[in-house]
Design a protein around this motif. Structure first.
Motif, PDB file in Angstrom:
ATOM      1  N   ALA A 191       0.843  -1.209   0.000  1.00  0.00           N
ATOM      2  CA  ALA A 191       0.000   0.000   0.000  1.00  0.00           C
ATOM      3  C   ALA A 191       0.874   1.255   0.000  1.00  0.00           C
ATOM      4  N   ALA A 192       1.985   1.210   0.725  1.00  0.00           N
ATOM      5  CA  ALA A 192       2.908   2.351   0.738  1.00  0.00           C
ATOM      6  C   ALA A 192       3.440   2.608  -0.667  1.00  0.00           C
ATOM      7  N   ILE A 193       3.803   1.534  -1.362  1.00  0.00           N
ATOM      8  CA  ILE A 193       4.342   1.666  -2.724  1.00  0.00           C
ATOM      9  C   ILE A 193       3.246   2.163  -3.676  1.00  0.00           C
ATOM     10  N   ASN A 194       2.067   1.554  -3.575  1.00  0.00           N
ATOM     11  CA  ASN A 194       0.981   1.871  -4.515  1.00  0.00           C
ATOM     12  C   ASN A 194       0.476   3.300  -4.374  1.00  0.00           C
ATOM     13  N   ASN A 195       0.584   3.860  -3.178  1.00  0.00           N
ATOM     14  CA  ASN A 195       0.025   5.201  -2.924  1.00  0.00           C
ATOM     15  C   ASN A 195       1.104   6.260  -2.740  1.00  0.00           C
ATOM     16  N   SER A 196       2.225   6.062  -3.432  1.00  0.00           N
ATOM     17  CA  SER A 196       3.363   6.964  -3.206  1.00  0.00           C
ATOM     18  C   SER A 196       3.434   8.131  -4.188  1.00  0.00           C
ATOM     19  N   GLU A 197       2.532   8.141  -5.179  1.00  0.00           N
ATOM     20  CA  GLU A 197       2.528   9.264  -6.135  1.00  0.00           C
ATOM     21  C   GLU A 197       1.784  10.440  -5.496  1.00  0.00           C
ATOM     22  N   ILE A 198       2.517  11.289  -4.826  1.00  0.00           N
ATOM     23  CA  ILE A 198       1.918  12.395  -4.065  1.00  0.00           C
ATOM     24  C   ILE A 198       2.380  13.710  -4.703  1.00  0.00           C
ATOM     25  N   PRO A 199       1.448  14.564  -5.126  1.00  0.00           N
ATOM     26  CA  PRO A 199       1.846  15.820  -5.775  1.00  0.00           C
ATOM     27  C   PRO A 199       2.340  16.867  -4.774  1.00  0.00           C
ATOM     28  N   ASN A 200       3.023  17.876  -5.328  1.00  0.00           N
ATOM     29  CA  ASN A 200       3.435  19.080  -4.573  1.00  0.00           C
ATOM     30  C   ASN A 200       4.406  18.807  -3.422  1.00  0.00           C
ATOM     31  N   LEU A 201       5.278  17.814  -3.571  1.00  0.00           N
ATOM     32  CA  LEU A 201       6.270  17.540  -2.533  1.00  0.00           C
ATOM     33  C   LEU A 201       7.504  18.417  -2.746  1.00  0.00           C
ATOM     34  N   SER A 202       8.096  18.845  -1.636  1.00  0.00           N
ATOM     35  CA  SER A 202       9.376  19.564  -1.712  1.00  0.00           C
ATOM     36  C   SER A 202      10.488  18.561  -2.027  1.00  0.00           C
ATOM     37  N   HIS A 203      11.693  19.070  -2.302  1.00  0.00           N
ATOM     38  CA  HIS A 203      12.831  18.178  -2.594  1.00  0.00           C
ATOM     39  C   HIS A 203      13.086  17.218  -1.429  1.00  0.00           C
ATOM     40  N   ASP A 204      13.103  17.746  -0.197  1.00  0.00           N
ATOM     41  CA  ASP A 204      13.356  16.896   0.981  1.00  0.00           C
ATOM     42  C   ASP A 204      12.262  15.853   1.149  1.00  0.00           C
ATOM     43  N   GLU A 205      11.015  16.243   0.870  1.00  0.00           N
ATOM     44  CA  GLU A 205       9.896  15.290   0.987  1.00  0.00           C
ATOM     45  C   GLU A 205       9.997  14.199  -0.082  1.00  0.00           C
ATOM     46  N   ILE A 206      10.468  14.569  -1.285  1.00  0.00           N
ATOM     47  CA  ILE A 206      10.643  13.565  -2.344  1.00  0.00           C
ATOM     48  C   ILE A 206      11.691  12.530  -1.919  1.00  0.00           C
ATOM     49  N   VAL A 207      12.786  13.005  -1.311  1.00  0.00           N
ATOM     50  CA  VAL A 207      13.832  12.087  -0.835  1.00  0.00           C
ATOM     51  C   VAL A 207      13.275  11.170   0.248  1.00  0.00           C
ATOM     52  N   GLU A 208      12.493  11.749   1.180  1.00  0.00           N
ATOM     53  CA  GLU A 208      11.909  10.919   2.246  1.00  0.00           C
ATOM     54  C   GLU A 208      10.912   9.919   1.659  1.00  0.00           C
ATOM     55  N   ARG A 209      10.088  10.410   0.712  1.00  0.00           N
ATOM     56  CA  ARG A 209       9.115   9.522   0.054  1.00  0.00           C
ATOM     57  C   ARG A 209       9.829   8.346  -0.610  1.00  0.00           C
ATOM     58  N   ASP A 210      10.874   8.655  -1.387  1.00  0.00           N
ATOM     59  CA  ASP A 210      11.598   7.596  -2.098  1.00  0.00           C
ATOM     60  C   ASP A 210      12.280   6.626  -1.118  1.00  0.00           C
ATOM     61  N   SER A 211      12.801   7.168  -0.014  1.00  0.00           N
ATOM     62  CA  SER A 211      13.421   6.303   1.015  1.00  0.00           C
ATOM     63  C   SER A 211      12.405   5.305   1.558  1.00  0.00           C
ATOM     64  N   LEU A 212      11.198   5.783   1.860  1.00  0.00           N
ATOM     65  CA  LEU A 212      10.147   4.911   2.410  1.00  0.00           C
ATOM     66  C   LEU A 212       9.691   3.872   1.385  1.00  0.00           C
ATOM     67  N   VAL A 213       9.581   4.302   0.126  1.00  0.00           N
ATOM     68  CA  VAL A 213       9.169   3.370  -0.933  1.00  0.00           C
ATOM     69  C   VAL A 213      10.214   2.271  -1.103  1.00  0.00           C
ATOM     70  N   TYR A 214      11.490   2.659  -1.172  1.00  0.00           N
ATOM     71  CA  TYR A 214      12.549   1.651  -1.338  1.00  0.00           C
ATOM     72  C   TYR A 214      12.656   0.747  -0.101  1.00  0.00           C
ATOM     73  N   ARG A 215      12.454   1.312   1.078  1.00  0.00           N
ATOM     74  CA  ARG A 215      12.471   0.469   2.296  1.00  0.00           C
ATOM     75  C   ARG A 215      11.282  -0.494   2.298  1.00  0.00           C
ATOM     76  N   SER A 216      10.176  -0.081   1.692  1.00  0.00           N
ATOM     77  CA  SER A 216       9.020  -0.983   1.556  1.00  0.00           C
ATOM     78  C   SER A 216       9.371  -2.141   0.623  1.00  0.00           C
ATOM     79  N   TYR A 217      10.069  -1.833  -0.482  1.00  0.00           N
ATOM     80  CA  TYR A 217      10.512  -2.906  -1.383  1.00  0.00           C
ATOM     81  C   TYR A 217      11.468  -3.858  -0.655  1.00  0.00           C
ATOM     82  N   ILE A 218      12.348  -3.294   0.176  1.00  0.00           N
ATOM     83  CA  ILE A 218      13.275  -4.134   0.952  1.00  0.00           C
ATOM     84  C   ILE A 218      12.487  -5.054   1.887  1.00  0.00           C
ATOM     85  N   ALA A 219      11.468  -4.495   2.550  1.00  0.00           N
ATOM     86  CA  ALA A 219      10.652  -5.300   3.463  1.00  0.00           C
ATOM     87  C   ALA A 219       9.940  -6.434   2.724  1.00  0.00           C
TER      88      ALA A 219
END
Length: 292
Positions: free
Chosen positions: A24-52
Motif C-alpha cells: 500500500a505504501a508503494i501503490n500510494n506513493s505518487e503524491i503531488p506538490n512535494l518539496s525536494h526533501d519530501e521527495i527524498v523521504e518519500r523515495d526512502s520509504l518506498v525503497y524500504r518498503s521494497y526491501i521489506a
C-alpha cells in the motif's frame, strides 16, 4: 517532516510503512506538490518498503551513485540483506560513510546503521549511532534495541521521550505495545488493545496480526493466536515473524511445526529460531553419538 504549519503530505505513506502495509505504501506513493526533501523521504520509504518485501535487487539496481545520502543508505541496507556474500562490503561502506563528517550524522544513515548493527546483534555499536535520537524512527529503534538487551528500564525512558514529542504517533503506540509485551503480566492486555485499535483504524497487516497473536500466546490463548497467525500467513507466506510465531504456537498446541520450520529455513536461514533449532539438532546428534 512537514513544513511548519503546512499539511503533512507523507503522513499516510509513513503510517502504511510503520504498520507493515508495504505494498500500500508503494501503490500510494505518487503524491503531488512535494518539496525536494519530501521527495527524498518519500523515495526512502518506498525503497524500504521494497526491501521489506524482499525486493533487494530492485533497490540496488534503481538507486545510482548520484542519489541523495538517505537513498544511498537505503541501498546499503538492501545490499546487506541481499546475501551473506555482500554483508562485509555493506558494513565496510557503512563504517566509511559514518566516519565522513559531511554525511555521518544524516538521520537516515544513522537509522540504517542502527538496523544493520542490530541485525549483527552488535547492540552497543548500533546505539552509538541511534542513541542521540533526532527522529521518531530513531527513538523507536532505540526502544527495540534496549528490549533486545533486556533493558526495559532504558526502553521505558525512550518511550517517555516519544510520548513527550507525540503521544498519539503510530511509532509511540507501537513502542508502547512492544514495551508492554516485554514487561508482561497485566501489561499484555494493554498491548493487545493497542494492536486491536490499529486493526480497527488501519489496513490489517501481518505486523498487526502478529502483535495480537503474541499477546494471545502470552495469555495462553493459543487457538486464538493460531487463527490470527494463519490469517497473517495468507497475507505473506514468507514473513519470518509469522512463521516463527506459528512454530511456537504449534508446539504449544501439540501440532506438527516442521513445515513452518522448513519454510523459515528456506526463506530466512539467518533467523534466530533457525539457528537455535540447528544448534539443538547438532547437540542432539552429538549426544546420540556418545551413547551409540
Amino acid at each position: 517532516m512537514a513544513a511548519a504549519g503546512g499539511p503533512d503530505l507523507l503522513f499516510g505513506l509513513r503510517n502504511n510503512f510503520y504498520l507493515g502495509a508495504y505494498q500500500a505504501a508503494i501503490n500510494n506513493s505518487e503524491i503531488p506538490n512535494l518539496s525536494h526533501d519530501e521527495i527524498v523521504e518519500r523515495d526512502s520509504l518506498v525503497y524500504r518498503s521494497y526491501i521489506a518485501l524482499g525486493s533487494y535487487q530492485l533497490v540496488i539496481n534503481e538507486i545510482d551513485s548520484s542519489a541523495a545520502t538517505p537513498l544511498q543508505a537505503v541501498k546499503l541496507l538492501a545490499l546487506y540483506l541481499s546475501g551473506p556474500e555482500n554483508k562485509e562490503a555493506a558494513i565496510s561502506s557503512l563504517n566509511e560513510w559514518l566516519g565522513d563528517p559531511a554525511i555521518g550524522n544524516n538521520p537516515i544513515l544513522r537509522l540504517i546503521a542502527g538496523i544493520i548493527f542490530t541485525h549483527e546483534q552488535d547492540y552497543n555499536e548500533a546505539l552509538k549511532h541511534t542513541n542521540a535520537g533526532g527522529t521518531m524512527e530513531l527513538h523507536a529503534l532505540n526502544v527495540q534495541i534496549f528490549l533486545k538487551m533486556h533493558r526495559s528500564d532504558y526502553a521505558e525512558k525512550q518511550l517517555r521521550v516519544m510520548q513527550g514529542i507525540d503521544e498519539d504517533h503510530t511509532l509511540t503506540q507501537l513502542a508502547n505495545a512492544w514495551l508492554n509485551l516485554s514487561v508482561g503480566g497485566s501489561k499484555i492486555q494493554e498491548a493487545y488493545l493497542i494492536f486491536q485499535d490499529f486493526s480497527e483504524k488501519s489496513q490489517v497487516t501481518s505486523l498487526i496480526l502478529n502483535g495480537k497473536a503474541v499477546c494471545c500466546m502470552h495469555k495462553g490463548e493459543f487457538d486464538e493466536a493460531e487463527t490470527l497467525l494463519l490469517e497473517a500467513l495468507n497475507k505473506d507466506a514468507k514473513d519470518p515473524e509469522t512463521l516463527a510465531n506459528l512454530i511456537v504456537c504449534s508446539l504449544h498446541l501439540g501440532k506438527a511445526s516442521t513445515r513452518y520450520l522448513s519454510q523459515l529455513k528456506l526463506s530466512h536461514p539467518d533467523h534466530v529460531l533457525v539457528k537455535r533449532a540447528s544448534t539443538g539438532e547438532e547437540s542432539f546428534d552429538r549426544a546420540v553419538q556418545t551413547v551409540a
